[in-house]
Design a protein around this motif. Structure first.
Motif, short mmCIF file in Angstrom:
data_model
loop_
_atom_site.label_atom_id
_atom_site.label_comp_id
_atom_site.label_asym_id
_atom_site.label_seq_id
_atom_site.Cartn_x
_atom_site.Cartn_y
_atom_site.Cartn_z
N TYR A 118 0.85 -1.19 0.13
CA TYR A 118 0.04 -0.12 0.09
C TYR A 118 0.80 1.08 0.02
O TYR A 118 2.04 1.16 0.55
CB TYR A 118 -1.12 0.01 1.21
CG TYR A 118 -1.73 1.02 1.56
CD1 TYR A 118 -2.54 1.54 0.65
CD2 TYR A 118 -1.20 2.12 2.27
CE1 TYR A 118 -3.52 2.85 0.75
CE2 TYR A 118 -1.94 3.59 2.55
CZ TYR A 118 -3.11 3.70 1.65
OH TYR A 118 -3.66 4.81 1.60
N ARG A 133 -4.61 -5.91 -5.95
CA ARG A 133 -5.27 -4.92 -5.46
C ARG A 133 -6.06 -5.41 -4.19
O ARG A 133 -6.56 -4.65 -3.34
CB ARG A 133 -6.78 -5.15 -6.51
CG ARG A 133 -6.35 -4.53 -7.99
CD ARG A 133 -7.40 -4.40 -8.94
NE ARG A 133 -7.34 -5.44 -9.82
CZ ARG A 133 -6.60 -5.80 -10.76
NH1 ARG A 133 -5.66 -4.77 -10.99
NH2 ARG A 133 -6.87 -6.91 -11.47
N ARG A 134 -6.31 -6.76 -3.78
CA ARG A 134 -6.79 -7.14 -2.54
C ARG A 134 -5.80 -6.72 -1.40
O ARG A 134 -6.34 -5.96 -0.28
CB ARG A 134 -7.02 -8.65 -2.51
CG ARG A 134 -7.50 -8.99 -1.05
CD ARG A 134 -7.40 -10.67 -1.10
NE ARG A 134 -6.18 -11.23 -1.63
CZ ARG A 134 -5.15 -11.64 -1.01
NH1 ARG A 134 -4.98 -11.04 0.38
NH2 ARG A 134 -4.06 -12.11 -1.42
N GLU A 186 -6.17 -2.89 -0.94
CA GLU A 186 -7.33 -2.42 -0.09
C GLU A 186 -7.20 -2.72 1.56
O GLU A 186 -7.47 -2.15 2.57
CB GLU A 186 -8.83 -3.19 -0.69
CG GLU A 186 -9.08 -2.50 -2.04
CD GLU A 186 -9.22 -0.92 -1.87
OE1 GLU A 186 -9.87 -0.42 -0.95
OE2 GLU A 186 -8.88 -0.46 -2.86
N LYS A 201 -4.94 -0.40 2.80
CA LYS A 201 -5.48 0.97 3.12
C LYS A 201 -6.60 0.78 4.26
O LYS A 201 -6.42 1.79 5.24
CB LYS A 201 -6.47 1.22 1.67
CG LYS A 201 -7.09 2.40 1.98
CD LYS A 201 -7.89 2.55 0.68
CE LYS A 201 -8.39 3.95 0.41
NZ LYS A 201 -9.30 4.24 -0.73
N GLU A 202 -6.77 -0.07 4.66
CA GLU A 202 -7.69 -0.49 5.75
C GLU A 202 -6.89 -0.39 7.08
O GLU A 202 -7.06 0.31 8.02
CB GLU A 202 -8.64 -1.54 5.78
CG GLU A 202 -9.41 -1.82 6.96
CD GLU A 202 -10.38 -0.92 7.49
OE1 GLU A 202 -10.53 -0.71 8.78
OE2 GLU A 202 -10.81 -0.25 6.60
#
Length: 160
Positions: A83, A138-139, A142, A145-146
């Motif tokens: 990320y 992509r997973r 995300e 990001k969380e």
């Protein structure tokens, strides 16, 4: 500095080092601090390769040691960007121990290291965006990001 996007593969770093007696703790296993230092180095190289800037460690998410590392084993570390924010980068560092005689490999630990890229004055500076090339990336982005949102929330800050 140009901040075009880069792929995960552009900065992925692999480090291997044989574990010698000077790396041992009082139990005769490799000292956890030695492993943490190597993880920080692997993550820092990964972050610097992505940003092409000096990158400093600002946080390490929980590090659990699943298996002891023995003297004589080859410690294998892989760092990859998961990320990126404006100036921060999350690097997943995965550690394995390889028995060179049997070929056996064990996953010993993993952690997320967070780095910030610095400019010439030592201030946070923008880093390239992360070009995500497949569904797994992509997973991971995300999920990163969380995690970053949760880190900032714990610190009383908001994501930009």
């Amino acid at each position: 500095m140009e901040t075009k996007s880069k792929t995960v593969a552009d900065s992925t770093t692999r480090i291997s080092q044989i574990m010698n007696p000077e790396h041992a703790n009082v139990l005769g296993n490799v000292h956890g601090g030695v492993i943490l230092k190597l993880c920080d180095e692997c993550g820092g190289i990964t972050a610097a390769r992505h940003a092409r800037r000096v990158a400093v460690t600002v946080a390490v998410d929980s590090m659990a040691f699943h298996e002891p590392v023995q003297v004589g084993q080859l410690l294998r570390l892989r760092g990859r960007i998961t990320y990126v924010g404006r100036s921060s980068m999350e690097v997943e560092v995965i550690v394995q121990a390889e028995d060179l005689l049997t070929g056996g490999i064990s996953h010993t630990n993993s952690a997320y290291y967070i780095f910030v890229a610095l400019d010439e004055r030592g201030l946070p500076t923008e880093v390239p965006r992360l070009e995500l090339t497949n569904e797994a990336e992509r997973r991971r982005f995300e999920e990163g990001k969380e995690r970053q949102s949760q880190r900032l929330q714990r610190a009383g800050k908001k994501m930009r």
